[in-house]
Design a protein around this motif. Structure first.
Motif, short mmCIF file in Angstrom:
data_model
loop_
_atom_site.label_atom_id
_atom_site.label_comp_id
_atom_site.label_asym_id
_atom_site.label_seq_id
_atom_site.Cartn_x
_atom_site.Cartn_y
_atom_site.Cartn_z
N ALA A 158 0.83 -1.20 0.00
CA ALA A 158 0.00 0.00 0.00
C ALA A 158 0.86 1.25 0.00
N ALA A 159 1.93 1.24 0.80
CA ALA A 159 2.81 2.40 0.85
C ALA A 159 3.48 2.64 -0.50
N ASN A 160 3.90 1.55 -1.16
CA ASN A 160 4.54 1.69 -2.47
C ASN A 160 3.56 2.26 -3.49
N ARG A 161 2.31 1.80 -3.44
CA ARG A 161 1.32 2.30 -4.40
C ARG A 161 1.04 3.78 -4.17
N LEU A 162 0.96 4.17 -2.89
CA LEU A 162 0.71 5.58 -2.59
C LEU A 162 1.86 6.45 -3.08
N ASP A 163 3.11 5.97 -2.86
CA ASP A 163 4.25 6.74 -3.33
C ASP A 163 4.22 6.86 -4.84
N ALA A 164 3.82 5.78 -5.52
CA ALA A 164 3.75 5.81 -6.98
C ALA A 164 2.73 6.83 -7.46
N LEU A 165 1.71 7.09 -6.66
CA LEU A 165 0.69 8.06 -7.03
C LEU A 165 1.08 9.49 -6.68
N GLY A 166 2.28 9.67 -6.15
CA GLY A 166 2.74 11.01 -5.86
C GLY A 166 2.37 11.53 -4.49
N VAL A 167 1.93 10.64 -3.60
CA VAL A 167 1.56 11.09 -2.26
C VAL A 167 2.76 11.65 -1.51
N ASN A 168 3.92 11.02 -1.70
CA ASN A 168 5.11 11.50 -1.00
C ASN A 168 5.45 12.93 -1.43
N ALA A 169 5.35 13.19 -2.73
CA ALA A 169 5.64 14.54 -3.22
C ALA A 169 4.64 15.55 -2.67
N GLU A 170 3.37 15.15 -2.61
CA GLU A 170 2.36 16.06 -2.08
C GLU A 170 2.57 16.30 -0.59
N ARG A 171 2.97 15.25 0.14
CA ARG A 171 3.25 15.42 1.56
C ARG A 171 4.39 16.41 1.77
N GLN A 172 5.43 16.31 0.95
CA GLN A 172 6.54 17.26 1.06
C GLN A 172 6.08 18.68 0.75
N ARG A 173 5.24 18.82 -0.26
CA ARG A 173 4.77 20.15 -0.64
C ARG A 173 3.99 20.80 0.49
N VAL A 174 3.08 20.04 1.11
CA VAL A 174 2.27 20.58 2.20
C VAL A 174 3.15 20.92 3.40
N ARG A 175 4.12 20.05 3.69
CA ARG A 175 4.98 20.27 4.86
C ARG A 175 5.86 21.50 4.70
N THR A 176 6.24 21.82 3.48
CA THR A 176 7.21 22.90 3.28
C THR A 176 6.59 24.18 2.71
N GLU A 177 5.26 24.21 2.54
CA GLU A 177 4.66 25.35 1.84
C GLU A 177 4.83 26.67 2.59
N ASP A 178 5.03 26.63 3.91
CA ASP A 178 5.22 27.86 4.67
C ASP A 178 6.68 28.26 4.82
N ILE A 179 7.60 27.44 4.29
CA ILE A 179 9.02 27.77 4.36
C ILE A 179 9.35 28.69 3.20
N THR A 180 9.76 29.90 3.50
CA THR A 180 10.04 30.86 2.43
C THR A 180 11.28 30.43 1.66
N THR A 181 11.17 30.48 0.34
CA THR A 181 12.22 29.97 -0.54
C THR A 181 12.45 30.92 -1.70
N THR A 182 13.70 31.19 -1.99
CA THR A 182 14.09 32.02 -3.13
C THR A 182 15.06 31.25 -4.01
N VAL A 183 14.87 31.36 -5.32
CA VAL A 183 15.82 30.81 -6.28
C VAL A 183 16.68 31.96 -6.79
N GLY A 184 17.98 31.86 -6.56
CA GLY A 184 18.90 32.92 -6.95
C GLY A 184 19.62 32.61 -8.26
N PHE A 185 19.68 33.62 -9.14
CA PHE A 185 20.35 33.49 -10.44
C PHE A 185 21.42 34.57 -10.57
#
Length: 305
Positions: A90-117
Motif C-alpha cells: 500500500a505504501a509503495n502504491r501511494l508513493d507511486a501516485l505522488g503522495v510523497n511529493a504532495e506530503r513534502q509540498r504541504v509540509r514545506t509550503e510555509d518555508i520561504t524559498t528564493t531561487v537565486g540566479f
C-alpha cells in the motif's frame, strides 16, 4: 546597490539537528532555528498534537502483541506477515501516485524559498531556466544581471516585467570575472543572499532547466536537518554522483554540484560566501550535513558550464 537582509529567527524552517552539525555541540552556525514565541520549539507548533505523545503499544496496530520478543498469539505468524506485506504494498502504491511529493509540498509550503540566479550571458538558456522555475515551482526568483552580457540582461528584464510578483531583477554594470570583468561568483552570491529574506536560498545555474518541481524535495531535505541539499553530489575523487538506487534513501555527500542546490540562507551568510568560487565550493564550506535526496529530481542539463 543597497542590500537589505532579515536576520530574524525562522518561524517555519526547523533547526538542524545537533548531531548533524559536523564538529558542533548543538549550536552550530545556523541562526534560522530557535524557540517559538511561548517557548515551543521551532517547527513543533504546526505539528499535529498526536505527534507529540507516544502510544502505549503501537505494535498492536500492526497485529503484534507488544511482547519484546514478539512471540504474539500462537499460530498467527502468517497473519502478521500478511499485514506487514499488505502495508508495504500500500505504501509503495501511494508513493507511486505522488503522495510523497504532495506530503513534502504541504509540509514545506510555509518555508520561504528564493531561487537565486547570476545572469552572465547565454540569453536563451537564461530564458528557459528562469521560465522553468516560474512554471514548475512557487518559489520567488531573485536575479542579478552582470552588464547585460550578450543580451541576457534584457531577457531577465522582460521576464521580470511579465511576472513582477515572481521575479525580482537587479542590474550592475560590472562584467563577470569569467568574462573579463571584475565581479566574482562569490561576490554576486553574497549580494543575492543579503538582498534576500527567505529561509532557504536555492542556487541555480542557467545551464540547467527544471522539468517539474525539483525545489520542494531540496527544501524538505533541509527541513529534515540538512544544511544543504542538491541535485548532484561530488565523490571524493571529483566525479559527479547523481542518484541513489531505488529505496536507498537520501545520500550524504562531502560536496554538492553547483548547478542546483539549496542552502540554509543564514548558514551561507555565516560562512564567508564571498570567498566561494562556485556552488560546490560554497556547499563544502558549510558546517553540517549535505545530501542528495532519494527522489530523482526533474532536472535537465542544457549545456556544460
Amino acid at each position: 546597490m543597497s542590500a537589505v537582509t532579515d536576520d530574524a529567527p525562522s518561524h517555519h524552517l526547523r533547526p538542524p539537528r545537533p548531531q548533524d552539525i559536523a564538529g558542533g555541540t548543538g549550536t552550530g552556525r545556523d541562526t534560522a532555528g530557535g524557540a517559538r514565541p511561548g517557548g515551543a520549539e521551532a517547527g513543533t507548533a504546526d505539528r499535529p498534537a498526536s505527534a507529540t505523545g507516544a502510544r502505549g503499544n503501537p505494535a498492536a496496530e500492526f497485529g503484534f502483541s507488544g511482547d519484546p520478543a514478539q512471540h504474539g498469539v500462537p499460530d498467527d505468524d502468517l497473519l502478521h506477515a500478511q499485514r506487514v506485506w499488505d502495508g508495504t504494498l500500500a505504501a509503495n502504491r501511494l508513493d507511486a501516485l505522488g503522495v510523497n511529493a504532495e506530503r513534502q509540498r504541504v509540509r514545506t509550503e510555509d518555508i520561504t524559498t528564493t531561487v537565486g540566479f547570476v545572469v552572465d550571458g547565454h540569453p536563451e538558456d537564461t530564458r528557459r531556466a528562469l521560465q522553468s522555475v516560474i512554471d514548475h515551482t512557487a518559489a520567488h526568483v531573485l536575479a542579478l544581471d552582470l552588464g547585460d552580457v550578450d543580451g541576457a540582461g534584457a531577457v531577465l528584464g522582460e521576464l521580470a516585467a511579465r511576472h513582477p510578483e515572481r521575479v525580482t531583477a537587479w542590474r550592475v554594470e560590472e562584467k563577470p570575472a569569467w568574462r573579463g570583468g571584475t565581479a566574482t561568483w562569490g561576490e554576486c552570491l553574497a549580494k543575492l543572499l543579503r538582498l534576500d529574506t527567505a529561509e532557504v536560498f536555492v542556487v541555480m545555474d542557467g545551464s540547467v532547466v527544471l522539468e517539474g518541481d525539483a525545489i520542494t524535495p531540496l527544501v524538505a531535505a533541509i527541513d529534515d536537518g540538512a544544511v544543504a541539499a542538491g541535485w548532484t553530489g561530488q565523490e571524493p575523487d571529483g566525479r559527479t554522483w547523481r542518484e541513489t538506487d531505488p529505496g536507498e534513501g537520501g545520500r550524504e555527500v562531502s560536496a554538492l554540484g553547483g548547478e542546483l542546490l539549496a542552502v540554509r540562507r543564514s548558514a551561507a551568510l555565516g560562512d564567508a560566501p564571498e570567498e566561494a568560487r562556485d556552488g560546490t565550493e560554497l556547499s563544502r564550506s558549510l558546517r553540517g550535513v549535505r545530501v542528495v535526496p532519494a527522489d530523482r529530481l526533474p532536472v535537465r542539463r542544457l549545456r556544460t558550464t
